[in-house]
Write a protein that holds these residues in place. Structure first.
Motif, PDB file in Angstrom:
ATOM      1  N   ILE A 157      -3.691  -2.339 -28.947  1.00  0.00           N
ATOM      2  CA  ILE A 157      -4.209  -2.275 -27.574  1.00  0.00           C
ATOM      3  C   ILE A 157      -3.081  -2.584 -26.586  1.00  0.00           C
ATOM      4  CG2 ILE A 157      -5.794  -3.362 -25.934  1.00  0.00           C
ATOM      5  CD1 ILE A 157      -7.718  -3.748 -28.379  1.00  0.00           C
TER       6      ILE A 157
ATOM      7  N   GLY B   5       1.965   4.874 -18.183  1.00  0.00           N
ATOM      8  CA  GLY B   5       1.997   4.686 -19.632  1.00  0.00           C
ATOM      9  C   GLY B   5       1.390   5.864 -20.358  1.00  0.00           C
ATOM     10  N   ASN B   6       0.285   6.364 -19.837  1.00  0.00           N
ATOM     11  CA  ASN B   6      -0.358   7.504 -20.491  1.00  0.00           C
ATOM     12  C   ASN B   6       0.436   8.782 -20.284  1.00  0.00           C
ATOM     13  OD1 ASN B   6      -2.614   8.535 -22.026  1.00  0.00           O
ATOM     14  ND2 ASN B   6      -3.162   9.649 -20.177  1.00  0.00           N
TER      15      ASN B   6
ATOM     16  N   CYS C 125      -1.682  13.847 -32.412  1.00  0.00           N
ATOM     17  CA  CYS C 125      -1.320  13.629 -31.004  1.00  0.00           C
ATOM     18  C   CYS C 125       0.127  13.159 -30.872  1.00  0.00           C
ATOM     19  CB  CYS C 125      -2.227  12.586 -30.361  1.00  0.00           C
ATOM     20  SG  CYS C 125      -3.968  13.036 -30.283  1.00  0.00           S
ATOM     21  N   GLY C 126       0.695  12.624 -31.943  1.00  0.00           N
ATOM     22  CA  GLY C 126       2.079  12.146 -31.869  1.00  0.00           C
ATOM     23  C   GLY C 126       2.202  10.756 -31.281  1.00  0.00           C
ATOM     24  N   THR C 127       1.408   9.819 -31.783  1.00  0.00           N
ATOM     25  CA  THR C 127       1.496   8.441 -31.282  1.00  0.00           C
ATOM     26  C   THR C 127       2.522   7.615 -32.047  1.00  0.00           C
ATOM     27  OG1 THR C 127      -0.263   7.658 -32.757  1.00  0.00           O
ATOM     28  CG2 THR C 127      -0.947   8.467 -30.606  1.00  0.00           C
TER      29      THR C 127
ATOM     30  N   LEU D  69      -1.388   0.104 -17.099  1.00  0.00           N
ATOM     31  CA  LEU D  69      -2.811   0.371 -16.877  1.00  0.00           C
ATOM     32  C   LEU D  69      -3.476   0.625 -18.235  1.00  0.00           C
ATOM     33  CD1 LEU D  69      -4.670   0.897 -14.357  1.00  0.00           C
ATOM     34  CD2 LEU D  69      -4.250   3.335 -14.751  1.00  0.00           C
ATOM     35  N   PRO D  70      -4.460  -0.199 -18.610  1.00  0.00           N
ATOM     36  CA  PRO D  70      -5.067   0.028 -19.929  1.00  0.00           C
ATOM     37  C   PRO D  70      -6.060   1.186 -19.885  1.00  0.00           C
ATOM     38  CG  PRO D  70      -6.069  -1.893 -18.892  1.00  0.00           C
ATOM     39  CD  PRO D  70      -5.045  -1.369 -17.922  1.00  0.00           C
ATOM     40  N   ARG D  71      -5.989   2.068 -20.845  1.00  0.00           N
ATOM     41  CA  ARG D  71      -6.981   3.151 -20.919  1.00  0.00           C
ATOM     42  C   ARG D  71      -8.356   2.556 -21.194  1.00  0.00           C
ATOM     43  NH1 ARG D  71      -4.987   8.567 -24.019  1.00  0.00           N
ATOM     44  NH2 ARG D  71      -7.205   8.587 -24.535  1.00  0.00           N
TER      45      ARG D  71
ATOM     46  N   ARG E 258       4.700   4.603 -30.677  1.00  0.00           N
ATOM     47  CA  ARG E 258       3.981   3.375 -30.345  1.00  0.00           C
ATOM     48  C   ARG E 258       3.413   2.696 -31.587  1.00  0.00           C
ATOM     49  NH1 ARG E 258       1.105   4.633 -24.472  1.00  0.00           N
ATOM     50  NH2 ARG E 258       3.081   5.003 -23.395  1.00  0.00           N
TER      51      ARG E 258
ATOM     52  N   GLN F  63      -1.037   0.306 -26.239  1.00  0.00           N
ATOM     53  CA  GLN F  63      -1.777   1.511 -25.820  1.00  0.00           C
ATOM     54  C   GLN F  63      -1.441   2.684 -26.753  1.00  0.00           C
ATOM     55  OE1 GLN F  63      -3.882   1.909 -22.561  1.00  0.00           O
ATOM     56  NE2 GLN F  63      -4.196  -0.114 -23.440  1.00  0.00           N
TER      57      GLN F  63
ATOM     58  N   MET G 295      -9.381   2.487 -24.884  1.00  0.00           N
ATOM     59  CA  MET G 295      -8.426   2.022 -25.892  1.00  0.00           C
ATOM     60  C   MET G 295      -9.057   1.055 -26.894  1.00  0.00           C
ATOM     61  SD  MET G 295      -5.444   2.466 -27.086  1.00  0.00           S
ATOM     62  CE  MET G 295      -4.744   3.487 -25.775  1.00  0.00           C
TER      63      MET G 295
ATOM     64  N   GLY H 164      -8.386  13.243 -25.932  1.00  0.00           N
ATOM     65  CA  GLY H 164      -7.295  12.369 -26.330  1.00  0.00           C
ATOM     66  C   GLY H 164      -6.272  12.192 -25.231  1.00  0.00           C
TER      67      GLY H 164
ATOM     68  N   ALA I 289      -3.391   4.520 -28.984  1.00  0.00           N
ATOM     69  CA  ALA I 289      -4.281   5.657 -29.267  1.00  0.00           C
ATOM     70  C   ALA I 289      -4.230   6.717 -28.180  1.00  0.00           C
ATOM     71  CB  ALA I 289      -5.718   5.166 -29.435  1.00  0.00           C
ATOM     72  N   GLN I 290      -4.298   7.966 -28.593  1.00  0.00           N
ATOM     73  CA  GLN I 290      -4.561   9.058 -27.650  1.00  0.00           C
ATOM     74  C   GLN I 290      -5.972   9.572 -27.954  1.00  0.00           C
ATOM     75  OE1 GLN I 290      -1.306  11.858 -26.972  1.00  0.00           O
ATOM     76  NE2 GLN I 290       0.195  10.222 -27.226  1.00  0.00           N
ATOM     77  N   CYS I 291      -6.097  10.562 -28.858  1.00  0.00           N
ATOM     78  CA  CYS I 291      -7.479  10.939 -29.200  1.00  0.00           C
ATOM     79  C   CYS I 291      -8.126   9.837 -30.016  1.00  0.00           C
ATOM     80  CB  CYS I 291      -7.540  12.290 -29.904  1.00  0.00           C
ATOM     81  SG  CYS I 291      -7.428  12.265 -31.696  1.00  0.00           S
ATOM     82  N   GLY I 292      -7.330   9.098 -30.769  1.00  0.00           N
ATOM     83  CA  GLY I 292      -7.828   7.922 -31.469  1.00  0.00           C
ATOM     84  C   GLY I 292      -8.470   8.189 -32.815  1.00  0.00           C
TER      85      GLY I 292
ATOM     86  N   GLU J  59       3.643   8.983 -20.081  1.00  0.00           N
ATOM     87  CA  GLU J  59       4.726   8.899 -21.060  1.00  0.00           C
ATOM     88  C   GLU J  59       4.233   9.311 -22.449  1.00  0.00           C
ATOM     89  OE1 GLU J  59       7.404   5.185 -21.541  1.00  0.00           O
ATOM     90  OE2 GLU J  59       6.067   5.158 -23.280  1.00  0.00           O
ATOM     91  N   ALA J  60       3.032   8.807 -22.815  1.00  0.00           N
ATOM     92  CA  ALA J  60       2.476   9.128 -24.132  1.00  0.00           C
ATOM     93  C   ALA J  60       2.191  10.623 -24.263  1.00  0.00           C
ATOM     94  CB  ALA J  60       1.202   8.328 -24.378  1.00  0.00           C
ATOM     95  N   GLN J  61       1.700  11.234 -23.182  1.00  0.00           N
ATOM     96  CA  GLN J  61       1.432  12.668 -23.230  1.00  0.00           C
ATOM     97  C   GLN J  61       2.730  13.453 -23.393  1.00  0.00           C
ATOM     98  OE1 GLN J  61      -1.569  14.363 -23.334  1.00  0.00           O
ATOM     99  NE2 GLN J  61      -2.147  12.276 -23.827  1.00  0.00           N
TER     100      GLN J  61
ATOM    101  N   PHE K 262       5.725  12.359 -24.767  1.00  0.00           N
ATOM    102  CA  PHE K 262       6.346  12.289 -26.104  1.00  0.00           C
ATOM    103  C   PHE K 262       5.423  12.869 -27.157  1.00  0.00           C
ATOM    104  CE2 PHE K 262       5.062   7.588 -26.149  1.00  0.00           C
ATOM    105  CZ  PHE K 262       4.171   7.655 -27.214  1.00  0.00           C
ATOM    106  N   GLY K 263       4.102  12.751 -26.916  1.00  0.00           N
ATOM    107  CA  GLY K 263       3.153  13.395 -27.832  1.00  0.00           C
ATOM    108  C   GLY K 263       3.306  14.909 -27.816  1.00  0.00           C
TER     109      GLY K 263
END
Lengths: 753, 153, 207
Positions: free
Chosen positions: B89, A655-656, B133-135, A231-233, B138, B92, A236, A70, B94-97, A658-660, A662-663
């Protein structure tokens, strides 16, 4: 012929090898020859390398060996190759490949270094480089410790660059022009006249020439993908359309479904069981005793739900495991060990003269504790296993494929070379999938149904009660303030050994020496406090434990920063200013200053039942500071706003990252607020998300993130967002209410909205 | 037993108390809906029945009563993703999704009922879908974006 | 307050397996045969039922937040996940109750066997009307509400009893499954108490 170029970097070099229909580019290891999985597919005289790029006439394959649970590792590994190879990763096939010793992870052990991450001296670097060799000795293809990016940053870009230049050379020879006159773009070599030759068209030619290994990696200023916002994962879209197939989603022809009830007292025996009801239930094919991993009774059925229903109906008589039955007894043992000579484990911080200081001044003392915590990712443990007479195939989402290969070989009586671990995308881990009990069980079940693929799925209840949790621990702090400043900090942490518990399960070996995870996150903080001591005490083994997102720092970050906050309050100083004054590491100071600016910090009180807290932790080489703002409402504490600043050296996917971050904060707050495992009768009482709740959307504050790039090198970002969150929240609650929270989960002591 | 999923009719031979989730996953190999908890605590199994969000782990196949089932696999139009998927999308999310099929199905159903949600509405509608994951930040942003797309469509 | 002509008739109501026993008998005592004291004793038992978490948790009055309580939730607390039933009382404004509390059209033995799953019955899950405010209220307050036709759906005692026979959500209170504590007494005993209380003239404590 193995065509080995010169050493591109200190511990590895990139070469190429002919493969069926094309060419592969990958790593040779120079320190020690390591057998290679491609060997099986290679003919006589062909080269053996560990591939990262394979190009055939059919297409381009990027091999991304670090597991994706993830955190976006498949995506960033693909972009690292693509950045140099000049190809859109979405136009390639991406696979983790089969696990192989040559994919060893050299960064994962550096967090256990005896030198703190802020120490950039030559000596510190030398010790870290020695530690990088250790995983190789243990065949460690591990994903963990926020290590994927630092470990792969140069390897994968080099592989991409060598592949690109070799393809250009093949084109140069074909066209009769100089390689320097060619360029590359989107999977093609571009001739001086603008003509395009696809990489796939050059694959056979490239296989026949020596690889061009004298490559210069591109300056980050030239990057097309890396470092770019938006940058798109690569995963995604599949994750938003239901197309992503996790291990639990795999379907093989003729597959049957299994579930299991195993002893929740892990390590205890299955003394007897009665499956008479289960055997008569719908869809049930077979009920069998399982001894591998953790003893229990498995049900094989035509549907997972039938298997779970029947497993619930098996009446088992469990033997007691070799640890205390209740949380109360376990905490008694933790308390008994702290500050006792016999339990002394490790002291990596001892500045000034703490004993002398404590004997003179007015000592402030406080006692803290944190509970056992389940990982509880959304995807429960599962594995598909097919055993035939001459091989074992395992499909599972895992961070430890090589340990699984070796253990499956042991259980099935086969050679390791006959065991194939196909790593699947993972629906969350947080450290959960650093374990393999479920795979051990699945192998034994599949051995009983030779030839039939068996998918074993743990029910959520099985998953919650058979986790290897984050260890509980206790901390006793003593401190002194003098002239409005923090003068003395003495932190003693008592915990059972974590790393030996985990490594022992995986290898059967007992790691000698101390367990640094007991104080990671508290001894290694970049503060200059006149008298400053951190000591780890090792309690007896309790319930078996494992790594949990941010490992030692998950608890030590809370202990160290909250206790510091208490002392700063006693000193009458401002929480942010005093941390800044004490901090002697420039990038860390910058992180604290930046979070102060972002949050408009002007003191902890926001008036009117509102308060804010600041916290800092340096973990995995990433200094991270957070500010959290709360309001004390009539319905309980409400989280209003959070700010995160971290310095990763260089950010590859903003972007990722940042997500990591705040996650990580949300994951940490989930547990800080309302989660714990409590043991009764050897088993956790919490069985599902109703009593292990986690944060919900409505409880989540607005979060602002800023990432700095002042640190040297490059760091992973999956874990450092976790440690400062609990202390930032606790410090904020203190600012809003005057109530100091020294035990997690906080909802034992104060209500939340 | 017959059921219609994403416009296709299927016949399955299972006991009537089997949850729809396990019919979809293990009988029909439609694996977008995920098993997370089995007790309506996480929402990862969310599908639509006659257009309304339902936790498929809680609905016995015998109680489907002819309801038309749509899973994440059937949410998009043949040539375009659903506005919620597009927004997911773009942001962005999803993390683990693993929870996101359920999040997206819940959000799509919610926006049908409430096309112009406030933050508070989103807090209420989306807090029964768990994301480890805490999305969440978003998800909130993507729902606003999807609402806008649907308004403009 | 008056009873209808069918007062002396025993009405059998099919209730399904979600209530214990197959049929509910509505057999009120003869008019004038119940003393106020006996009526008050019946009311005390009715209050035990109405204030029990299996009932009161969904009778939250002006609040649209259902409540949770039980062995793993400790004292009563608002339903997790920020659930709001809204003015519709079925969550139509945001998240329908039926998203999780599915309708169990047929009465499988194991309808609510799974501990901690969302309870389900053979009708739509919903919060009780705002007027029927029981959670956290006193015996006097609930009694006053239940006997006031303006606040009880315009029902007399027989209609209340019949309502008890038809409303399958409340049958669940006596067969909650999943290790939950059922409401006290039985549905039949509760209906009998309602009838005794009604025939006694709806006496309330301190009135």
């Amino acid at each position: 012929m193995p065509s080995v170029g010169k050493i591109a970097r200190r511990t590895f070099l990139i070469g190429s090898a002919a493969i069926a229909g094309g060419v592969a580019f990958g790593a040779y290891l120079v320190n020690r020859p390591i057998p290679n999985p491609l060997l099986d597919d290679l003919g006589e005289g062909e080269a053996a390398i560990t591939p990262f790029v394979k190009i055939t006439s059919d297409g381009v394959t990027l091999i991304t060996p670090r597991a994706d649970k993830g955190q976006g590792s498949y995506s960033i590994q693909a972009y690292l190759i693509a950045e140099e190879l000049d190809i859109d990763p979405n136009e390639t096939t991406r696979t983790p490949g089969l696990p192989d010793q040559a994919y060893y992870n050299s960064e994962v052990a550096t967090e256990g270094s005896p030198l703190p991450a802020y120490d950039e001296s030559a000596a510190a670097e030398t010790i870290r480089s020695v530690l990088r060799v250790v995983p190789k000795l243990f065949s460690v293809q591990i994903t963990g410790g926020s290590s994927t990016v630092p470990d792969m940053y140069e390897k994968l870009r080099n592989a991409g660059a060598v592949a690109r230049e070799t393809l250009k050379e093949a084109a140069a020879q074909r066209l009769g022009v100089a390689r320097a006159d060619l360029s590359t773009q989107d999977g093609h070599v571009i001739a001086p006249d603008g003509a395009k030759i696809a990489y796939t068209d050059l694959a056979a030619d490239a296989a026949g020439i020596a690889p061009i290994t004298d490559v210069t990696l591109r300056d980050p200023k030239e990057w097309r993908y890396l470092g770019k916002a938006g940058l798109p994962r690569t995963d995604m879209e599949a994750k938003c359309t239901g197309a992503e197939k996790y291990g639990i989603d795999l379907a093989l022809d003729g597959m049957l479904f299994a579930s299991i009830c195993a002893n929740p007292g892990i390590g205890g025996a299955l003394e007897s069981f009665d499956a008479s009801e289960a055997e008569t239930m719908p869809g049930v094919k077979r009920v069998l005793e399982v001894k591998a991993g953790n003893p229990g009774v498995a049900v094989i059925a035509t549907n997972t739900w039938y298997a779970m229903q029947a497993a619930n109906a098996v009446v088992c008589n469990w033997g007691a495991p070799n640890y205390p039955a209740t949380s109360a007894e376990m905490f008694d043992l933790l308390e008994a060990a702290v500050d006792t000579k016999d339990a002394y484990d490790l002291r990596q911080r001892n500045d000034g003269d703490v004993e002398a200081a404590l004997s003179e001044g007015e000592v402030f003392e406080a006692q803290y504790r944190i509970p056992f915590l389940a990982h509880a990712p959304m995807e429960p443990m599962n594995a598909v296993v097919q055993v035939t007479d001459d091989r074992v195939d395992i499909w599972t989402g895992t961070q430890i494929p090589l340990f699984i290969r070796d253990r499956a070989a042991l259980i099935s009586g086969m050679d390791a070379e006959q065991v194939f671990v196909h790593v699947q995308p993972i629906g969350g881990s947080f450290g959960h999938k650093l374990e393999m009990t479920h795979v051990e069980q699945a192998v034994e079940i599949a051995m009983a149904e030779k030839g039939t693929p068996i998918k074993l799925t743990w029910s959520r209840e099985e998953d919650m009660t058979h986790d290897y949790p984050r260890p509980a621990s206790v901390m006793h702090g003593r401190g002194i303030v003098k002239d409005g400043r923090v003068d003395t900090v003495d932190i003693s942490v008592s915990q059972q050994a974590m790393a030996p518990s985990w490594f022992g399960r995986l290898t059967g070996m007992r790691i000698p020496g101390p367990d640094p995870t007991i104080t990671t996150g508290s001894w290694d903080q970049p503060f200059a406090i006149p008298n400053y001591r951190v000591t780890g005490y090792r309690a007896p083994d309790l319930a078996p434990v494992s790594s949990w997102r941010s490992v030692g720092a998950s608890g030590n970050g809370f202990y160290h920063d909250t206790f510091l906050d208490e002392l700063i309050h006693k000193a009458g100083a401002d929480p942010l200013e005093e941390r800044l004054r004490l901090c002697m590491h420039a990038p860390s100071r910058k992180v604290l200053e930046t979070v102060g600016e972002m949050s408009g910090w002007d003191g902890p009180s926001l008036g009117d039942g509102r308060g804010r807290g600041v916290a800092f932790c340096l973990s995995f080489g990433v200094p991270t500071a957070q500010v959290i703002e709360v309001t004390n409402t009539e319905f309980g504490i409400r989280l209003d706003k959070a700010y995160i600043v971290a310095d990763v050296g260089r950010v590859l996917d903003p972007g990722n990252a940042e997500a990591q971050l705040f996650g990580g904060l949300i994951y940490a707050l989930s547990h800080a607020i309302n989660s714990e495992l409590t043991y009764e009768d050897y088993a956790p009482l919490q069985t599902n998300y109703h009593d292990y709740e986690g944060l919900r959307l409505y409880q989540t504050p607005e979060i602002e993130v800023k990432i700095l790039e002042n640190m040297p090198g490059i760091r992973g970002i999956g874990e450092p967002g976790v440690p400062p969150a609990a202390p930032a929240l606790g410090n904020a609650i203190f600012a809003a209410t005057g109530q100091r929270l020294r035990e997690m989960p906080f909802n034992k002591h104060i209500g939340f909205v | 037993m017959r059921l219609t999923v994403n416009g296709t009719e299927y016949e399955v031979d299972v006991t009537p108390d089997m949850p729809l989730l396990w019919v979809l996953r293990d009988e029909l190999n439609i694996t977008g809906p995920k098993y997370g908890c089995g007790i309506a605590q996480c929402g990862a199994c969310t599908v639509h029945v006659d257009g309304l969000a339902v936790r498929s782990c809680q609905l016995a196949i015998g109680d489907l009563a002819g309801g038309e089932v749509t899973t994440i696999e059937g949410l998009a139009q043949p040539n375009s993703l659903h506005a919620v998927q597009e927004a997911w999308i773009e942001h962005q999310v999803a993390q683990c999704g693993y929870c996101q099929s359920g999040q997206i199905m819940q959000a799509a159903s919610f926006l049908d009922l409430n096309p112009t949600p406030t933050d508070e509405d989103i807090d209420t509608a989306m807090s029964a879908n768990l994301c480890r994951c805490g999305t969440y930040p978003r998800i909130r942003a993507a729902i606003h974006a999807a609402a806008k797309k649907l308004q403009e469509a | 307050m008056k009873f209808t002509a069918s007062l002396c008739l025993a009405i059998a109501v099919a209730t399904g397996a979600l209530a214990e026993g197959a049929d509910l008998v509505i057999a009120p005592p003869a008019e004038g045969s119940v003393s106020k004291q006996v009526g008050l004793e019946a009311w005390a038992r009715i209050y035990e039922v109405a204030s029990h978490p299996r009932c009161a948790n969904c009778h939250t009055g002006p609040s649209d937040r259902p409540m949770w309580s039980g062995p793993t939730y400790g004292k009563a607390r608002p339903h997790g996940m920020n659930i709001r039933a809204g003015e519709s009382r079925i969550g139509a404004e945001s998240l329908l109750c039926s998203t999780c509390h599915t309708t169990k059209a047929e009465d499988w033995e194991n309808a609510n066997e799974m501990p901690h799953a969302a309870p389900r019955v053979a009708m739509g899950w919903a919060l009780a009307p705002v007027e029927a405010h029981w959670f956290g209220r006193t015996s006097e307050e609930i009694c006053a509400q239940l006997r006031d036709p303006d606040l009880n759906g315009g029902r007399d005692v027989l209609e209340i009893a019949e309502h008890l026979g038809h409303d399958l959500i409340l049958h669940w209170a006596w067969a909650p499954g999943g290790g939950r504590e059922p409401a006290p007494y039985s549905l039949q005993e509760h209906v009998d108490d309602i009838l005794i209380w009604g025939v006694a003239g709806y006496p309330c404590p301190d009135t």
